[in-house]
Write an enzyme that holds these catalytic residues in place. Sequence first.
Site, PDB file in Angstrom:
ATOM      1  N   SER A  31      75.686  90.941 115.971  1.00 49.99           N
ATOM      2  CA  SER A  31      77.114  91.266 115.910  1.00 49.99           C
ATOM      3  C   SER A  31      78.052  90.091 116.094  1.00 49.99           C
ATOM      4  CB  SER A  31      77.440  92.341 116.947  1.00 49.99           C
ATOM      5  OG  SER A  31      76.963  93.591 116.503  1.00 49.99           O
ATOM      6  N   PHE A  66      68.436 107.391 111.160  1.00 46.70           N
ATOM      7  CA  PHE A  66      68.484 105.943 110.963  1.00 46.70           C
ATOM      8  C   PHE A  66      67.735 105.231 112.085  1.00 46.70           C
ATOM      9  CE2 PHE A  66      70.235 101.683 111.064  1.00 46.70           C
ATOM     10  CZ  PHE A  66      70.393 101.362 109.722  1.00 46.70           C
ATOM     11  N   THR A 118      64.006 105.577 111.664  1.00 46.68           N
ATOM     12  CA  THR A 118      63.541 104.846 110.489  1.00 46.68           C
ATOM     13  C   THR A 118      63.511 103.348 110.701  1.00 46.68           C
ATOM     14  OG1 THR A 118      64.462 106.585 109.075  1.00 46.68           O
ATOM     15  CG2 THR A 118      63.942 104.473 108.019  1.00 46.68           C
ATOM     16  N   TYR A 172      82.693 101.410 120.132  1.00 45.94           N
ATOM     17  CA  TYR A 172      82.068 100.387 119.297  1.00 45.94           C
ATOM     18  C   TYR A 172      81.328 101.042 118.137  1.00 45.94           C
ATOM     19  CZ  TYR A 172      79.836  95.963 118.222  1.00 45.94           C
ATOM     20  OH  TYR A 172      79.435  94.805 117.602  1.00 45.94           O
ATOM     21  N   SER A 173      81.674 100.654 116.927  1.00 53.08           N
ATOM     22  CA  SER A 173      81.059 101.244 115.739  1.00 53.08           C
ATOM     23  C   SER A 173      80.769 100.167 114.710  1.00 53.08           C
ATOM     24  CB  SER A 173      81.973 102.312 115.122  1.00 53.08           C
ATOM     25  OG  SER A 173      81.436 102.779 113.892  1.00 53.08           O
ATOM     26  N   ASN A 174      79.495  99.987 114.406  1.00 55.74           N
ATOM     27  CA  ASN A 174      79.116  99.020 113.378  1.00 55.74           C
ATOM     28  C   ASN A 174      79.681  99.388 112.018  1.00 55.74           C
ATOM     29  OD1 ASN A 174      77.348  97.099 114.845  1.00 55.74           O
ATOM     30  ND2 ASN A 174      76.180  98.942 115.282  1.00 55.74           N
ATOM     31  N   GLY A 229      75.478  89.513 120.272  1.00 58.89           N
ATOM     32  CA  GLY A 229      74.897  90.148 119.100  1.00 58.89           C
ATOM     33  C   GLY A 229      73.431  90.430 119.286  1.00 58.89           C
ATOM     34  N   ASN A 253      64.553  85.487 122.242  1.00 58.49           N
ATOM     35  CA  ASN A 253      63.790  85.990 121.100  1.00 58.49           C
ATOM     36  C   ASN A 253      62.973  87.235 121.455  1.00 58.49           C
ATOM     37  OD1 ASN A 253      61.954  84.548 122.670  1.00 58.49           O
ATOM     38  ND2 ASN A 253      60.748  83.848 120.907  1.00 58.49           N
TER      39      ASN A 253
END
Length: 378
Positions: free
Chosen positions: A86, A150, A153, A192-194, A336, A360
């Site tokens: 993000s 989603f 998946t 918060y909305s992507n 992000g 990572n």
Amino acid sequence: MTVRTTVVVAATAVALTAGFAAPAMAAGADTHEGTRQAVRAAVKDGVPGVTLSARDGRSTWSTTAGVGNLRTHAPRSADDRYRVGSITKTFVATVLLQLEAEGRLSLDDTVEKWLPGVVHGNGHDGSRITLRQLLNHTSGIFNYTADETFGRTYFLKDGFLQHRYDTQSPEQLVAIAMAHKPDFAPGTDWNYSNTNYVVAGMVIQKAAGRSYGEEVRHRIIEPLHLRATSVPGTRVTVPKPSSRAYSKLARTATGPTYDVTELNPSLAYSSGEMISDSADLGRFYSALLKGRLLPPKQLKEMKDTVAVEEIPNAGYGLGLIDRKLSCGVHVWGHDGGIHGSSSVAVTTADGRHSLAFNFNGDWSGDTDAVIEAEFCGE
């Protein structure tokens, strides 16, 4: 401070953090020992490896800890490139504000004006939502990554391993959101909305005549000479030098660890697909806060924040978070997350002291501790 600002909310339920200059120290003292300790603590907590770079005035400094590859035990590199999730949002907001400065659009324009019929259904109404509300997450548009199907998946093991190379169009991502009711009426709350930034990317393409990625390259990456920064589109690999990325692909932080380095980032699009390294991110945020990318009017707009309960001592502007640290310093930036990658990039208000780093792994580690150590450590 904890806020779920991932482009894809990791199914491990990790809440990625976005924090946001240090007190003067005696000449010759190691001003970064606290930061080193915080980085090592993250690895002890379970993060495979960390890469970090900081700049204070003309002085630059980098450190690494842990490994970049669990199989070979190769260390992380200070030059590692990684998926920034993000943090992409700040690049997107900067481009939209540049377009406003050029008179090509207004942040008070409605979504419907630029994308007729796209934000529509189940109570969503693009004619009532402004571009500004997209950028500061007050639109009420449902977050497509919160959709249960989603999530199964793309975030859980069986789905991800089968679908990691699927290509998603931005129209498909927005359609997922439109199958749900809005979170609230536009302008009445914050969430918060992507989806907001997928729509913002689509607006950039409509207003500028080329993709948001091309605009980011032309307007930001090339002028700032960000040689490690890229907009991958559907490319599934991370350019070298880079480390592997790891995830639990589960609803808990326990169990097997999976290598999730390769994936098709179109599932994030303009809400979080970009790749960079710590030095480039520091250079970007420093340039932004110093006014090198936006005129004063637009930078002021970007820094006009909305107070949100989810972010203690902080506010969300236009793709930019302002946070007051424990020592009283204000720091601006974003965090992000995307599969196997948790990143933070922040800088002081004058752009002189910047910090960017990456874990990572997406299931453990305290990013706040790293930020506090760098800016408030003694």
